[in-house]
Write an enzyme that holds these catalytic residues in place. Sequence first.
Site, PDB file in Angstrom:
ATOM      1  N   CYS A 180       0.832  -1.210   0.000  1.00 22.16           N
ATOM      2  CA  CYS A 180       0.000   0.000   0.000  1.00 22.16           C
ATOM      3  C   CYS A 180       0.868   1.262   0.000  1.00 22.16           C
ATOM      4  O   CYS A 180       1.631   1.498   0.934  1.00 22.16           O
ATOM      5  CB  CYS A 180      -0.902  -0.036   1.234  1.00 22.16           C
ATOM      6  SG  CYS A 180      -1.801   1.485   1.569  1.00 22.16           S
ATOM      7  N   CYS A 205       0.017   3.618   2.903  1.00 20.73           N
ATOM      8  CA  CYS A 205       0.579   3.072   4.149  1.00 20.73           C
ATOM      9  C   CYS A 205       2.070   3.396   4.259  1.00 20.73           C
ATOM     10  O   CYS A 205       2.549   3.758   5.331  1.00 20.73           O
ATOM     11  CB  CYS A 205       0.381   1.560   4.209  1.00 20.73           C
ATOM     12  SG  CYS A 205      -1.345   1.021   4.100  1.00 20.73           S
TER      13      CYS A 205
END
Length: 136
Positions: free
Chosen positions: A51, A54
């Site tokens: 991600c 993230c």
Amino acid sequence: MNRRDFIALSTAATLTPIALSAKVVDYTPGMAQKALASGKVVFLDFSATWCGTCAAQDRVINALRSENPDYDTNITFIKVDWDDYGNGKLSNALKIPRRSTLVVLKGDKELGRIVAGTAKNKIKKLMDTALSAATS
């Protein structure tokens, strides 16, 4: 440990300074509840290795932690792997909508949450909320 986890862990170990990585623990079931029951303030980072959001959050969190060692001294940082626990009891109980969600808890109260946000000032505010709760 599967190959993907091994590669991710090896990369993280190479790129993350030891002092920072030592204060973030990988989630296992029951871990957050134990920390909360013992009176700790918990900063949960629901993330996935693939991600991009993230990863951006992680860079900001690590930069803030390196600027202020009080975060590591007073807050329990737990990284929750979305691929493994995105549909788990903890995620469902907290109604976590997606990866890249940051949550601060103390006792049975949620003190703050950021969903998919990467702004340094907002993440700092969430970490300061956690620090304030931990030191009051």
